[in-house]
Scaffold this motif. Structure first.
Motif, PDB file in Angstrom:
ATOM      1  N   GLN A  61      16.284 -60.590 -23.719  1.00  0.00           N
ATOM      2  CA  GLN A  61      16.659 -60.277 -25.108  1.00  0.00           C
ATOM      3  C   GLN A  61      17.260 -61.494 -25.798  1.00  0.00           C
ATOM      4  O   GLN A  61      17.030 -61.709 -26.996  1.00  0.00           O
ATOM      5  CB  GLN A  61      17.623 -59.098 -25.136  1.00  0.00           C
ATOM      6  CG  GLN A  61      16.971 -57.776 -24.760  1.00  0.00           C
ATOM      7  CD  GLN A  61      17.640 -56.594 -25.440  1.00  0.00           C
ATOM      8  OE1 GLN A  61      17.066 -55.959 -26.314  1.00  0.00           O
ATOM      9  NE2 GLN A  61      18.868 -56.296 -25.040  1.00  0.00           N
ATOM     10  N   ARG A  65      15.916 -63.104 -29.234  1.00  0.00           N
ATOM     11  CA  ARG A  65      16.790 -63.326 -30.398  1.00  0.00           C
ATOM     12  C   ARG A  65      16.560 -64.716 -30.983  1.00  0.00           C
ATOM     13  O   ARG A  65      16.640 -64.915 -32.201  1.00  0.00           O
ATOM     14  CB  ARG A  65      18.261 -63.177 -29.997  1.00  0.00           C
ATOM     15  CG  ARG A  65      18.691 -61.751 -29.680  1.00  0.00           C
ATOM     16  CD  ARG A  65      20.185 -61.654 -29.418  1.00  0.00           C
ATOM     17  NE  ARG A  65      20.504 -60.430 -28.695  1.00  0.00           N
ATOM     18  CZ  ARG A  65      20.832 -60.375 -27.414  1.00  0.00           C
ATOM     19  NH1 ARG A  65      20.944 -61.494 -26.725  1.00  0.00           N
ATOM     20  NH2 ARG A  65      21.077 -59.223 -26.835  1.00  0.00           N
ATOM     21  N   TRP A  76      14.893 -60.360 -34.547  1.00  0.00           N
ATOM     22  CA  TRP A  76      14.719 -59.490 -33.379  1.00  0.00           C
ATOM     23  C   TRP A  76      15.708 -58.336 -33.423  1.00  0.00           C
ATOM     24  O   TRP A  76      16.870 -58.515 -33.817  1.00  0.00           O
ATOM     25  CB  TRP A  76      14.935 -60.293 -32.107  1.00  0.00           C
ATOM     26  CG  TRP A  76      15.081 -59.468 -30.850  1.00  0.00           C
ATOM     27  CD1 TRP A  76      16.231 -59.167 -30.188  1.00  0.00           C
ATOM     28  CD2 TRP A  76      14.020 -58.832 -30.120  1.00  0.00           C
ATOM     29  NE1 TRP A  76      15.967 -58.402 -29.079  1.00  0.00           N
ATOM     30  CE2 TRP A  76      14.617 -58.170 -29.018  1.00  0.00           C
ATOM     31  CE3 TRP A  76      12.646 -58.753 -30.278  1.00  0.00           C
ATOM     32  CZ2 TRP A  76      13.865 -57.450 -28.079  1.00  0.00           C
ATOM     33  CZ3 TRP A  76      11.902 -58.045 -29.355  1.00  0.00           C
ATOM     34  CH2 TRP A  76      12.509 -57.400 -28.271  1.00  0.00           C
ATOM     35  N   GLN A  77      15.275 -57.171 -33.027  1.00  0.00           N
ATOM     36  CA  GLN A  77      16.139 -56.009 -32.894  1.00  0.00           C
ATOM     37  C   GLN A  77      16.242 -55.631 -31.418  1.00  0.00           C
ATOM     38  O   GLN A  77      15.231 -55.370 -30.772  1.00  0.00           O
ATOM     39  CB  GLN A  77      15.571 -54.819 -33.680  1.00  0.00           C
ATOM     40  CG  GLN A  77      15.442 -55.070 -35.174  1.00  0.00           C
ATOM     41  CD  GLN A  77      16.808 -55.217 -35.841  1.00  0.00           C
ATOM     42  OE1 GLN A  77      17.774 -54.549 -35.467  1.00  0.00           O
ATOM     43  NE2 GLN A  77      16.880 -56.106 -36.834  1.00  0.00           N
ATOM     44  N   ASP A  78      17.462 -55.649 -30.876  1.00  0.00           N
ATOM     45  CA  ASP A  78      17.637 -55.241 -29.483  1.00  0.00           C
ATOM     46  C   ASP A  78      17.140 -53.820 -29.272  1.00  0.00           C
ATOM     47  O   ASP A  78      17.087 -53.011 -30.215  1.00  0.00           O
ATOM     48  CB  ASP A  78      19.114 -55.321 -29.089  1.00  0.00           C
ATOM     49  CG  ASP A  78      19.587 -56.749 -28.880  1.00  0.00           C
ATOM     50  OD1 ASP A  78      18.733 -57.666 -28.865  1.00  0.00           O
ATOM     51  OD2 ASP A  78      20.800 -56.954 -28.722  1.00  0.00           O
ATOM     52  N   LYS A  80      16.936 -50.201 -28.941  1.00  0.00           N
ATOM     53  CA  LYS A  80      17.882 -49.161 -29.359  1.00  0.00           C
ATOM     54  C   LYS A  80      18.149 -48.159 -28.248  1.00  0.00           C
ATOM     55  O   LYS A  80      19.256 -47.623 -28.138  1.00  0.00           O
ATOM     56  CB  LYS A  80      17.338 -48.431 -30.593  1.00  0.00           C
ATOM     57  CG  LYS A  80      17.156 -49.319 -31.811  1.00  0.00           C
ATOM     58  CD  LYS A  80      16.529 -48.545 -32.964  1.00  0.00           C
ATOM     59  CE  LYS A  80      16.305 -49.452 -34.169  1.00  0.00           C
ATOM     60  NZ  LYS A  80      15.640 -48.726 -35.291  1.00  0.00           N
ATOM     61  N   ASP A 116      12.325 -46.388 -27.430  1.00  0.00           N
ATOM     62  CA  ASP A 116      12.593 -47.832 -27.459  1.00  0.00           C
ATOM     63  C   ASP A 116      13.490 -48.215 -26.280  1.00  0.00           C
ATOM     64  O   ASP A 116      14.553 -48.802 -26.444  1.00  0.00           O
ATOM     65  CB  ASP A 116      13.243 -48.253 -28.782  1.00  0.00           C
ATOM     66  CG  ASP A 116      13.197 -49.764 -28.998  1.00  0.00           C
ATOM     67  OD1 ASP A 116      12.260 -50.407 -28.498  1.00  0.00           O
ATOM     68  OD2 ASP A 116      14.120 -50.299 -29.654  1.00  0.00           O
ATOM     69  N   ARG A 153       7.215 -54.247 -32.020  1.00  0.00           N
ATOM     70  CA  ARG A 153       7.981 -54.752 -33.163  1.00  0.00           C
ATOM     71  C   ARG A 153       7.132 -55.628 -34.069  1.00  0.00           C
ATOM     72  O   ARG A 153       7.407 -55.751 -35.262  1.00  0.00           O
ATOM     73  CB  ARG A 153       9.202 -55.535 -32.659  1.00  0.00           C
ATOM     74  CG  ARG A 153      10.336 -54.638 -32.190  1.00  0.00           C
ATOM     75  CD  ARG A 153      11.286 -55.377 -31.242  1.00  0.00           C
ATOM     76  NE  ARG A 153      12.496 -54.594 -31.004  1.00  0.00           N
ATOM     77  CZ  ARG A 153      12.549 -53.485 -30.268  1.00  0.00           C
ATOM     78  NH1 ARG A 153      11.441 -53.020 -29.704  1.00  0.00           N
ATOM     79  NH2 ARG A 153      13.692 -52.843 -30.097  1.00  0.00           N
TER      80      ARG A 153
END
Length: 454
Positions: A61, A65, A76-78, A80, A116, A153
Motif C-alpha cells: 500500500q 500511495r 490511491w485509496q487504501d 476500505k 474491497d 481502482r
C-alpha cells in the motif's frame, strides 16, 4: 489467485508438475527487514506468518500511495475493507468477505471487490508457500491480490468485466495483477521498501510459486477462470519488474499476446502433449537444423549440421564440463547425457524441457558458425534468446513439428530451475533463473532481432 470467486490453490500448489528450484542459500533468508505489528489484520493470531503478511500489505500500500497517482492521475485509496487472516482448519473461525465459512478460504488468497478486502489462509496456504518457495512467494501472492484492487481502482472492475467480457477477459486482469506485483517487487529489490527486502535467489525461488499457480495444461485462454500458463504469468511479472506499472496499466487484448492454448487433437490430449525421449530428439533436432541453417545462411555464414549424440554419460567438449547438454565447437557435435539427467528432466518436466536444452546448444552452434564468441555471458544469453526465437516460430504451427499446450511452461520450468541451457562452451553459466527466462522470452516474443540477429 482470483478476484471475487474463491478458487482453491492448495491442490494446484501441491499437485502441479512444478520443479523445485535449487536456488542459493540466500533464498531461505527472511525477506523482512523490520517487523510490522499485525494487529490491524482481522483474525490474526499474531504469528510469524501473519507478521510477514502484515509487512507485505503495509509496503504494497505504501508503494501504491507513491505510484498510483503518477500512473493513473489520481490518489490511491487504501483498502476500505482491510485484511483478513483465516485459519481454514478452525470450525470456529469467522468467515472472510465473499465467503460463507472459514473453510471456503482453504488454500487460497483473494481480493473481494464487494468489500474491497484481501483475505488469505494462514494455515494451508502461506505456510506452504514459505516452506516450498521461501518468504518471497508470500510477497508475490499478496502483491498480486492487491494488484486486483489496483485495476479495480483504475476502472477495470467487476462491472466492466461483466459488461465487456471480450475486452476484459479474466486472463487479462490476472496478467495485470501479475504485472503490478512485478513492479512492486522491483521496488523492493531496489531497496526502497521500508519493511521488506528481496535478493536474486529469493526472487528465483518465488517465481517457482508463480509457475505452480498456472492453469491446468489445455485450459483455453477464453475460459472465465483462466489465469494464464506459466509463460504468460512469468512474462507479465517480468514486464512489470522491468518496465513498471505504466506498462501494466496499458495492457489490453489488443496489445497483449497470450500463449495459452487448448489441445487440438485427441492424441495430443491423451499423451499430455509429450513425446517419448528418442522420438522427441529425432523430431526436434531435424527441425532445429532447418531453422538454424536458414538463420545462419541468410546472414552470410556456412552452417554445418551438428552431429547429435544422446548416449554420452558426462559430456565434455575441449575438456570443459558443460553439464548434461554440450556443444563442441571443434567437432561440431552436440552431446547429451540421455541416459541420466536429460531423460530424467524429460520425464519429470516434459518433452520440451529436452527441446529447450537442445535448442540452446544449437544457439551456440549458430554463433560459432557466424564467427561469434561462444564463451561469456553475452554468448549464453544469446543462445537462450535464439532458443526462444526458434520456439516462437514453432508455436502455433498447424503442420509438421509443433508445440503442445504445456510446452512453453516446460521451457520456463527447466530454465528457471536449472542453468544447463545457460552454460557457455567453458561451462560458465548465467546463474539467475530470472535472467535465463527473460533472455528466452525476449527471443520467443521478439524473434532473432531481439537476440542481435537482425
Amino acid at each position: 489467485m482470483g478476484t471475487a470467486a474463491v478458487v482453491s490453490l492448495l491442490a494446484t500448489l501441491l499437485g502441479a508438475c512444478s520443479v523445485p528450484v535449487p536456488g542459493v542459500p540466500s533464498a531461505a533468508e527472511s525477506v523482512t527487514r523490520s517487523g510490522v505489528d499485525p494487529s490491524f489484520v482481522r483474525g490474526t493470531d499474531g504469528g510469524l506468518t501473519d507478521r510477514l503478511a502484515a509487512a507485505t500489505v503495509t509496503d504494497v500500500q505504501d508503494y501504491w500511495r507513491q505510484t498510483f497517482e503518477p500512473t493513473f492521475g489520481r490518489a490511491w485509496q487504501d483498502l476500505k475493507g482491510g485484511f483478513y487472516s483465516v485459519d481454514s482448519s478452525s470450525r470456529s473461525a469467522k468467515p472472510a468477505p465473499c465467503t460463507e465459512k472459514a473453510s471456503d478460504v482453504e488454500g487460497n488468497a483473494f481480493y473481494c471487490p464487494s468489500a474491497d478486502a484481501i483475505a488469505w489462509d494462514r494455515s494451508a496456504l502461506l505456510p506452504v508457500l514459505r516452506e516450498k518457495y521461501g518468504d518471497a512467494a508470500v510477497v508475490i501472492v499478496l502483491a498480486h491480490e492487491i494488484g486486483h484492487a489496483v485495476h479495480h481502482r483504475a476502472g477495470v472492475g467487476v462491472a466492466e468485466q461483466r459488461q465487456q467480457p471480450s475486452r476484459y477477459p479474466t486472463i487479462l486482469t490476472e496478467a495485470m495483477a501479475d504485472c503490478y506485483a512485478g513492479a512492486f517487487v522491483r521496488w523492493v529489490a531496489d531497496g526502497r521498501a521500508p519493511h521488506l527486502r528481496i535478493n536474486g535467489g529469493q526472487l528465483d525461488s518465488a517465481l517457482g510459486a508463480l509457475v505452480s499457480f498456472r492453469d491446468p495444461v489445455g485450459t483455453a485462454k477464453t475460459d472465465r477462470s483462466a489465469h494464464g500458463n506459466a509463460f504468460d504469468r512469468v512474462s507479465a511479472f517480468q514486464d512489470g519488474f522491468q518496465q513498471g506499472p505504466k506498462l501494466c496499466s496499458g495492457m489490453s487484448v489488443d496489445n497483449r499476446k497470450f500463449t495459452q492454448t487448448t489441445f487440438t487433437s485427441f492424441d495430443d490430449r491423451a499423451s499430455g502433449g509429450n513425446m517419448e525421449f528418442d522420438r522427441m530428439i529425432g523430431s526436434v533436432t531435424a527441425d532445429l537444423d532447418n531453422y538454424f541453417n536458414a538463420l545462419v545462411t541468410q546472414r552470410g555464414g556456412s552452417w554445418r549440421r551438428p552431429t547429435v549424440r544422446v548416449d554420452v554419460p558426462h559430456p565434455e567438449c575441449e575438456g570443459r564440463d558443460q553439464g548434461p547438454v554440450a556443444f563442441c565447437p571443434a567437432t561440431g557435435r552436440i552431446e547429451l547425457d540421455g541416459a541420466d539427467e536429460v531423460s530424467r528432466l524429460h520425464t519429470r518436466i516434459g518433452d520440451y524441457a529436452t527441446g529447450t536444452l537442445v535448442a540452446t546448444r544449437y544457439g551456440l552452434a549458430a554463433q560459432s558458425a557466424l564467427g561469434r564468441p561462444v564463451r561469456g555471458e553475452a554468448a549464453t544469453k544469446t543462445a537462450l534468446c535464439l532458443a526462444g526465437a526458434y520456439t516462437g516460430t514453432v508455436f502455433g504451427r498447424r503442420e509438421g513439428f509443433g508445440l503442445s499446450p504445456g510446452d512453453l511452461d516446460e521451457a520456463v520450468q527447466v530454465l528457471l530451475g536449472y542453468d544447463y541451457g545457460a552454460r557457455d562452451v567453458a561451462g560458465e553459466a548465467v546463474h539467475s533463473g530470472f535472467d535465463r527466462v527473460e533472455a528466452f522470452r525476449n527471443g520467443a516474443l521478439g524473434g532473432p532481432a531481439a537476440c542481435g540477429f537482425g
